[in-house]
Design a protein around this motif. Structure first.
Motif, PDB file in Angstrom:
ATOM      1  N   ASN A   5      -2.932   6.279  11.660  1.00  0.00           N
ATOM      2  CA  ASN A   5      -3.547   7.604  11.533  1.00  0.00           C
ATOM      3  C   ASN A   5      -3.934   7.856  10.073  1.00  0.00           C
ATOM      4  N   PRO A   6      -5.242   7.852   9.743  1.00  0.00           N
ATOM      5  CA  PRO A   6      -5.659   8.018   8.343  1.00  0.00           C
ATOM      6  C   PRO A   6      -5.291   9.372   7.757  1.00  0.00           C
ATOM      7  N   GLU A   7      -5.144  10.371   8.612  1.00  0.00           N
ATOM      8  CA  GLU A   7      -4.794  11.700   8.119  1.00  0.00           C
ATOM      9  C   GLU A   7      -3.334  11.763   7.683  1.00  0.00           C
ATOM     10  N   GLN A  30       0.827  -1.213   0.000  1.00  0.00           N
ATOM     11  CA  GLN A  30       0.000   0.000   0.000  1.00  0.00           C
ATOM     12  C   GLN A  30       0.859   1.259   0.000  1.00  0.00           C
ATOM     13  N   SER A  49      -1.017   8.582   7.188  1.00  0.00           N
ATOM     14  CA  SER A  49      -0.627   7.523   6.260  1.00  0.00           C
ATOM     15  C   SER A  49      -1.661   7.308   5.160  1.00  0.00           C
ATOM     16  N   ARG A  50      -2.905   7.740   5.416  1.00  0.00           N
ATOM     17  CA  ARG A  50      -4.014   7.584   4.481  1.00  0.00           C
ATOM     18  C   ARG A  50      -4.323   6.116   4.181  1.00  0.00           C
ATOM     19  N   LEU A  51      -3.848   5.219   5.051  1.00  0.00           N
ATOM     20  CA  LEU A  51      -4.114   3.800   4.862  1.00  0.00           C
ATOM     21  C   LEU A  51      -5.274   3.323   5.723  1.00  0.00           C
ATOM     22  N   ASN A  52      -5.477   3.986   6.870  1.00  0.00           N
ATOM     23  CA  ASN A  52      -6.532   3.598   7.811  1.00  0.00           C
ATOM     24  C   ASN A  52      -6.396   2.116   8.154  1.00  0.00           C
ATOM     25  N   SER A  68       1.138   4.267  -2.858  1.00  0.00           N
ATOM     26  CA  SER A  68       0.714   5.601  -2.424  1.00  0.00           C
ATOM     27  C   SER A  68       1.714   6.667  -2.880  1.00  0.00           C
ATOM     28  N   GLU A  69       1.367   7.904  -2.583  1.00  0.00           N
ATOM     29  CA  GLU A  69       2.256   9.022  -2.905  1.00  0.00           C
ATOM     30  C   GLU A  69       3.188   9.342  -1.740  1.00  0.00           C
ATOM     31  N   ILE A  70       3.140   8.542  -0.681  1.00  0.00           N
ATOM     32  CA  ILE A  70       3.962   8.787   0.510  1.00  0.00           C
ATOM     33  C   ILE A  70       5.428   8.473   0.207  1.00  0.00           C
TER      34      ILE A  70
END
Length: 345
Positions: A320-322, A224, A324-327, A228-230
């Motif tokens: 933290n969804p805010e 994931q 990593s945006r993975l939830n 992602s863009e992370i």
């Protein structure tokens, strides 16, 4: 094309198992043909042997630069899972060569071949130190060079420095720091050895505590993060902080009730508390035998201390969804242990 280093290890093999379902171009490196059998066994275990042929296996060693020239041809993304895990002081040179020099070679090739993104598998051992066991350790905990660290921890920290150096030179990277990884594979290797020890009738336990995580969670997060863009971030991958006593007892209980019923000849849970002064004597005896009789080290000074240390790790960043945006929600360690034991043949 995706390149996976360490494809015959616990993380690398499970990563390949997940990738073959959705990716068409996958390459994995290996040093000896016999080690590929371990990965193939995992595919058989999960009834995915028909997908095993999708992997392009290439003979290479992360410490051998010429062999990596072939492995990196036409590669776009790299998962660097290869590494040496050892707490034997005699392996200091090997640890530095494989984990630091090997990682330096990988990131140098990533830069030279303009790889789009690298995912590096580090360890919670590369995190910093805290003054109190009540303070959780996380990605921001500073490494104290004056504190005592195992050779393994130093080598993983050194590997991270190579990855961050490559990021400064333009490579897009993301890093994961798993705790003790549990998963189906070969029981006598790495973290899997604890299953064998309990199965053989381990009698001792300690009250130290550390972080654990299931291998499927580790590889799922890695995939994931790569999609992602992370970039430029590292994440603590720990499902739960658990005492050694509880881990051993949970394994023993599940071994004894494998299949849902009590098994004949069941092993009792370890019932002897090995106090710190006892393990302090044992590691000195182990050192003496190694020094004068060249026996293989079984208990180092660092390991004897670590099994009594209360280390708590904080996984809030990856959850933290805010950020990593993975939830992401981790699988419980109890269910991981049940799964591993149920799959073992």
């Amino acid at each position: 094309m995706i390149l996976v280093t360490g494809g015959t290890g616990l993380v690398g093999a499970h990563l390949l198992l997940h990738l073959v379902e959705y990716e068409d171009s996958i390459r994995a490196i290996y040093r000896q043909s016999t080690t590929i059998k371990k990965t193939k066994f995992l595919f058989q275990l999960h009834q995915k042997e028909h997908l095993f042929s999708k992997i392009d296996w290439v003979v290479a060693d992360i410490t051998d630069v010429p062999s990596l020239e072939i492995a990196f041809q036409n590669i776009d993304y790299v998962y660097h899972c290869a590494g040496l895990i050892s707490f034997d002081p005699d392996d200091e040179e090997k640890l530095r060569k494989v984990n630091i020099e090997g990682t330096a070679n990988i990131v140098n090739f990533c830069l030279a071949y303009q790889i789009k993104k690298l995912c590096h598998v580090s360890s919670i051992a590369a995190f910093g130190n805290v003054a109190s066991s009540e303070i959780p350790i996380d990605e921001e905990t500073e490494w104290n060079p004056e504190a005592y660290h195992s050779d393994y921890a130093i080598s993983k920290y050194g590997a991270e420095m190579e990855v961050w150096r490559a990021q400064q030179e333009g490579l897009q990277v993301v890093m994961v720091n798993p705790g003790v990884i549990l998963g189906s594979m070969i029981w006598y290797e790495c973290s899997g050895a604890i299953f064998t020890k309990v199965k053989n009738g381990l009698k001792f336990y300690t009250l130290g505590e550390t972080g654990y995580v299931g291998v499927n969670d580790v590889v799922s997060i890695m995939i994931q993060l790569m999609k992602s863009e992370i970039i430029g971030e590292r994440f603590c991958l720990v499902s739960e902080n658990i005492s050694y006593q509880k881990i051993i007892n949970t394994i023993a209980q599940n071994l004894n009730t494998r299949g849902g019923a009590e098994r004949s000849g069941a092993k009792p849970k370890p019932n002897f508390y090995a106090r710190p002064w006892m393990t302090a004597i044992l590691w000195r005896i182990d050192w003496f035998l190694n020094t004068f009789f060249r026996t293989k080290r079984k208990l180092s000074k660092h390991a004897a201390t670590a099994i009594h240390t209360l280390d708590k790790y904080d996984n809030r960043k990856i959850k933290n969804p805010e950020f990593s945006r993975l939830n992401f929600e981790f699988q419980s360690i109890d269910s991981v242990i049940k799964e591993v034991i149920s799959q073992q043949k």
